[in-house]
Design a protein around this motif. Structure first.
Motif, PDB file in Angstrom:
ATOM      1  N   UNK A  45       0.779  -1.231   0.000  1.00  0.00           N
ATOM      2  CA  UNK A  45       0.000   0.000   0.000  1.00  0.00           C
ATOM      3  C   UNK A  45       0.810   1.279   0.000  1.00  0.00           C
ATOM      4  N   UNK A  46       2.054   1.224  -0.463  1.00  0.00           N
ATOM      5  CA  UNK A  46       2.897   2.426  -0.437  1.00  0.00           C
ATOM      6  C   UNK A  46       2.722   3.318  -1.667  1.00  0.00           C
ATOM      7  N   UNK A  47       1.851   2.917  -2.589  1.00  0.00           N
ATOM      8  CA  UNK A  47       1.610   3.727  -3.776  1.00  0.00           C
ATOM      9  C   UNK A  47       2.636   3.530  -4.869  1.00  0.00           C
ATOM     10  N   UNK A  48       3.529   2.568  -4.668  1.00  0.00           N
ATOM     11  CA  UNK A  48       4.516   2.223  -5.675  1.00  0.00           C
ATOM     12  C   UNK A  48       4.474   0.716  -5.886  1.00  0.00           C
ATOM     13  N   UNK A  49       4.752   0.316  -7.102  1.00  0.00           N
ATOM     14  CA  UNK A  49       4.651  -1.091  -7.455  1.00  0.00           C
ATOM     15  C   UNK A  49       6.015  -1.600  -7.888  1.00  0.00           C
ATOM     16  N   UNK A  50       6.437  -2.676  -7.260  1.00  0.00           N
ATOM     17  CA  UNK A  50       7.699  -3.305  -7.654  1.00  0.00           C
ATOM     18  C   UNK A  50       7.390  -4.475  -8.579  1.00  0.00           C
ATOM     19  N   UNK A  51       8.389  -4.902  -9.312  1.00  0.00           N
ATOM     20  CA  UNK A  51       8.224  -6.067 -10.175  1.00  0.00           C
ATOM     21  C   UNK A  51       7.862  -7.280  -9.321  1.00  0.00           C
ATOM     22  N   UNK A  52       8.498  -7.406  -8.166  1.00  0.00           N
ATOM     23  CA  UNK A  52       8.224  -8.547  -7.283  1.00  0.00           C
ATOM     24  C   UNK A  52       6.765  -8.548  -6.829  1.00  0.00           C
ATOM     25  N   UNK A  53       6.233  -7.376  -6.473  1.00  0.00           N
ATOM     26  CA  UNK A  53       4.827  -7.292  -6.067  1.00  0.00           C
ATOM     27  C   UNK A  53       3.920  -7.706  -7.226  1.00  0.00           C
ATOM     28  N   UNK A  54       4.263  -7.237  -8.409  1.00  0.00           N
ATOM     29  CA  UNK A  54       3.429  -7.559  -9.555  1.00  0.00           C
ATOM     30  C   UNK A  54       3.491  -9.043  -9.890  1.00  0.00           C
ATOM     31  N   UNK A  55       4.681  -9.619  -9.798  1.00  0.00           N
ATOM     32  CA  UNK A  55       4.834 -11.052 -10.079  1.00  0.00           C
ATOM     33  C   UNK A  55       3.977 -11.895  -9.146  1.00  0.00           C
ATOM     34  N   UNK A  56       3.827 -11.452  -7.892  1.00  0.00           N
ATOM     35  CA  UNK A  56       3.059 -12.224  -6.915  1.00  0.00           C
ATOM     36  C   UNK A  56       1.582 -12.306  -7.264  1.00  0.00           C
ATOM     37  N   UNK A  57       1.043 -11.312  -7.973  1.00  0.00           N
ATOM     38  CA  UNK A  57      -0.392 -11.345  -8.292  1.00  0.00           C
ATOM     39  C   UNK A  57      -0.682 -11.919  -9.671  1.00  0.00           C
ATOM     40  N   UNK A  58       0.358 -12.238 -10.437  1.00  0.00           N
ATOM     41  CA  UNK A  58       0.112 -12.750 -11.789  1.00  0.00           C
ATOM     42  C   UNK A  58      -0.650 -14.063 -11.780  1.00  0.00           C
ATOM     43  N   UNK A  59      -0.511 -14.851 -10.741  1.00  0.00           N
ATOM     44  CA  UNK A  59      -1.265 -16.096 -10.635  1.00  0.00           C
ATOM     45  C   UNK A  59      -2.713 -15.870 -10.238  1.00  0.00           C
ATOM     46  N   UNK A  60      -3.013 -14.685  -9.775  1.00  0.00           N
ATOM     47  CA  UNK A  60      -4.362 -14.332  -9.350  1.00  0.00           C
ATOM     48  C   UNK A  60      -5.277 -14.254 -10.571  1.00  0.00           C
ATOM     49  N   UNK A  61      -6.433 -14.880 -10.488  1.00  0.00           N
ATOM     50  CA  UNK A  61      -7.376 -14.908 -11.617  1.00  0.00           C
ATOM     51  C   UNK A  61      -7.829 -13.502 -12.003  1.00  0.00           C
ATOM     52  N   UNK A  62      -8.035 -12.626 -11.025  1.00  0.00           N
ATOM     53  CA  UNK A  62      -8.473 -11.259 -11.301  1.00  0.00           C
ATOM     54  C   UNK A  62      -7.417 -10.506 -12.103  1.00  0.00           C
ATOM     55  N   UNK A  63      -6.160 -10.643 -11.710  1.00  0.00           N
ATOM     56  CA  UNK A  63      -5.067  -9.965 -12.416  1.00  0.00           C
ATOM     57  C   UNK A  63      -4.923 -10.518 -13.827  1.00  0.00           C
ATOM     58  N   UNK A  64      -4.981 -11.825 -13.970  1.00  0.00           N
ATOM     59  CA  UNK A  64      -4.865 -12.441 -15.298  1.00  0.00           C
ATOM     60  C   UNK A  64      -6.001 -12.010 -16.210  1.00  0.00           C
ATOM     61  N   UNK A  65      -7.200 -11.960 -15.651  1.00  0.00           N
ATOM     62  CA  UNK A  65      -8.361 -11.545 -16.438  1.00  0.00           C
ATOM     63  C   UNK A  65      -8.238 -10.072 -16.833  1.00  0.00           C
ATOM     64  N   UNK A  66      -7.737  -9.245 -15.921  1.00  0.00           N
ATOM     65  CA  UNK A  66      -7.557  -7.824 -16.227  1.00  0.00           C
ATOM     66  C   UNK A  66      -6.563  -7.641 -17.365  1.00  0.00           C
ATOM     67  N   UNK A  67      -5.441  -8.345 -17.311  1.00  0.00           N
ATOM     68  CA  UNK A  67      -4.446  -8.242 -18.377  1.00  0.00           C
ATOM     69  C   UNK A  67      -5.020  -8.716 -19.710  1.00  0.00           C
ATOM     70  N   UNK A  68      -5.772  -9.796 -19.667  1.00  0.00           N
ATOM     71  CA  UNK A  68      -6.378 -10.317 -20.887  1.00  0.00           C
ATOM     72  C   UNK A  68      -7.381  -9.320 -21.467  1.00  0.00           C
ATOM     73  N   UNK A  69      -8.193  -8.737 -20.605  1.00  0.00           N
ATOM     74  CA  UNK A  69      -9.178  -7.746 -21.038  1.00  0.00           C
ATOM     75  C   UNK A  69      -8.497  -6.546 -21.682  1.00  0.00           C
ATOM     76  N   UNK A  70      -7.358  -6.157 -21.128  1.00  0.00           N
ATOM     77  CA  UNK A  70      -6.619  -5.006 -21.655  1.00  0.00           C
ATOM     78  C   UNK A  70      -5.820  -5.345 -22.904  1.00  0.00           C
ATOM     79  N   UNK A  71      -5.718  -6.624 -23.202  1.00  0.00           N
ATOM     80  CA  UNK A  71      -4.933  -7.028 -24.363  1.00  0.00           C
ATOM     81  C   UNK A  71      -3.438  -6.930 -24.104  1.00  0.00           C
ATOM     82  N   UNK A  72      -3.053  -7.033 -22.831  1.00  0.00           N
ATOM     83  CA  UNK A  72      -1.641  -6.950 -22.455  1.00  0.00           C
ATOM     84  C   UNK A  72      -1.148  -8.328 -22.026  1.00  0.00           C
ATOM     85  N   UNK A  73       0.022  -8.677 -22.484  1.00  0.00           N
ATOM     86  CA  UNK A  73       0.654  -9.924 -22.072  1.00  0.00           C
ATOM     87  C   UNK A  73       1.536  -9.650 -20.861  1.00  0.00           C
ATOM     88  N   UNK A  74       1.848 -10.697 -20.108  1.00  0.00           N
ATOM     89  CA  UNK A  74       2.744 -10.534 -18.955  1.00  0.00           C
ATOM     90  C   UNK A  74       4.071  -9.931 -19.392  1.00  0.00           C
TER      91      UNK A  74
END
Length: 137
Positions: A45-74
């Motif tokens: 919750x520090x308002x900044x995103x690290x690669x490590x933080x982002x990697x941790x949510x990639x397995x999350x269905x919500x994050x994967x669905x969001x990326x797919x909806x946006x047309x963005x690949x990992x």
């Protein structure tokens, strides 16, 4: 004849307005989706995103669905971190993340221009140019 022309012009204006509203609504939806994705990944919750933080949510269905909806690949996200992290601290603020994703999504040309802009900023900083914001280039 004048009535037909007027009717066609009115119909055309209505369709243009509908199209503009659809574009605005789609942009708003994408912005909200990116904001939610950032908040999901920003675990401390520090308002900044690290690669490590982002990697941790990639397995999350919500994050994967969001990326797919946006047309963005990992791979786009990791590329984005590399390109946008001009100061090399491994962190992105929410505005950097959202604006970068939107630029990345728009076109290949926009991706190349974004990469070039951020590379120039990194080069200037490395040569002792000091603080330079990405918006200044």
């Amino acid at each position: 004849v004048a009535a037909i022309v007027e009717h066609i012009q009115q119909e055309s204006s209505t369709k243009d307005l509908d199209l503009m509203n659809d574009v605005r609504d789609n942009h708003s939806r994408i912005y909200k989706l990116l904001w939610a994705l950032f908040e999901l990944a920003d675990q401390n919750g520090d308002g900044e995103l690290s690669v490590a933080e982002f990697e941790q949510v990639l397995g999350n269905a919500t994050a994967s669905q969001a990326l797919e909806t946006l047309g963005l690949a990992e791979a786009d996200i990791f590329w984005l971190f590399d390109v946008l992290d001009v100061d090399g601290d491994g962190m992105l603020r929410i505005d950097e993340f959202i604006n970068g994703c939107l630029e990345c999504k728009s076109s290949e040309h926009a991706r190349m221009m974004l990469s070039l802009k951020c590379t120039l900023i990194k080069e200037i900083r490395q040569r002792g140019g000091g603080e330079l914001q990405a918006s200044a280039v």
